[in-house]
Motif scaffolding. Structure first.
Motif, PDB file in Angstrom:
ATOM      1  N   HIS A 140       0.848  -1.200   0.000  1.00 15.98           N
ATOM      2  CA  HIS A 140       0.000   0.000   0.000  1.00 15.98           C
ATOM      3  C   HIS A 140       0.885   1.253   0.000  1.00 15.98           C
ATOM      4  O   HIS A 140       0.676   2.171  -0.801  1.00 15.98           O
TER       5      HIS A 140
ATOM      6  N   HIS B  60       1.673   4.419  -2.925  1.00 12.31           N
ATOM      7  CA  HIS B  60       1.760   5.883  -2.905  1.00 12.31           C
ATOM      8  C   HIS B  60       3.034   6.354  -3.616  1.00 12.31           C
ATOM      9  O   HIS B  60       3.020   7.382  -4.295  1.00 12.31           O
TER      10      HIS B  60
ATOM     11  N   GLU C  83      -5.918   6.904  -1.244  1.00 10.25           N
ATOM     12  CA  GLU C  83      -5.784   5.777  -0.305  1.00 10.25           C
ATOM     13  C   GLU C  83      -6.424   4.512  -0.882  1.00 10.25           C
ATOM     14  O   GLU C  83      -5.873   3.423  -0.792  1.00 10.25           O
TER      15      GLU C  83
ATOM     16  N   HIS D  43      -8.700   7.088   5.366  1.00  9.73           N
ATOM     17  CA  HIS D  43      -8.438   6.021   4.399  1.00  9.73           C
ATOM     18  C   HIS D  43      -9.679   5.440   3.733  1.00  9.73           C
ATOM     19  O   HIS D  43      -9.565   4.612   2.848  1.00  9.73           O
TER      20      HIS D  43
HETATM   21 ZN    ZN Z   1      -2.035   5.345   2.432  1.00 15.11          ZN
END
Ligand code: ZN
Length: 184
Positions: free
Chosen positions: A92, A96, A113, A163
């Protein structure tokens, strides 16, 4: 031999970056690896563009292009639910790092997110399919849900306001897992 927490962290970073290097290469682009992977404890983390690091979190910082994580918090989740925790959180965060390379206007918001969760699911499915990763327990698709269950409502990383809700996140993660990066 059983992997240690440190082994799993290193592997999650290396395997995920190898995955993205390949994805970028397919489009004729060059993936830029993160510059650093910084463990911290509680409030002692590195600040990012003037923002202090929060405890019980892992984050990507665009300014500096690094990832930092609360070591104790992550190791606690790892003990609770196994290496799946590391393989949800690190892909995750690297998601980004990918967004920051693809979008000049990258910023952290719920949309980013959820896309990072989708990227995480796509990464995980690819690692499982290639045999690089054996998912210890249950189905890879369920990993984000297991992490939400193992976490605590005070964990910054699981904060729904920042998120998305658990349901939204699971939907995005499963979309990437089932349909790959292009679906994200
Ligand atoms: Zn994140």
């Amino acid at each position: 031999m059983v992997d240690s927490f440190e082994d799993d962290m290193r592997d999650a970073r290396e395997l995920t970056e190898a995955f993205w290097k390949e994805q970028f290469a397919k489009s004729g682009w060059t993936y830029r690896p993160i510059t650093d992977f910084i463990p911290y404890t509680g409030n002692s983390g590195p600040s990012c563009a003037g923002h202090a690091a929060a405890p019980k979190n892992a984050f990507y910082c665009r300014k500096g292009h690094f990832i930092a994580y609360d070591h104790q918090w992550m190791e606690g989740l790892w003990k609770e639910m196994g290496d799946g925790s590391v393989y949800v959180i690190i892909p995750h965060e690297l998601g980004h790092a990918v967004q920051a390379q693809l979008r000049a206007d990258f910023r952290h918001n719920i949309q980013a997110e959820l896309q990072a969760d989708c990227y995480g699911g796509a990464t995980l499915a690819s690692l499982v399919a290639s045999g690089a990763l054996n998912v210890d327990e249950g189905d890879g698709r369920e990993l984000l849900l297991s992490l939400e269950a193992a976490g605590d409502s005070t964990d910054d990383w699981l904060d729904p306001a920042a998120h998305g809700t658990a349901k939204q996140r699971q939907r995005s993660f499963a979309l990437g897992y089932n349909e790959g990066v292009e679906a994200c």
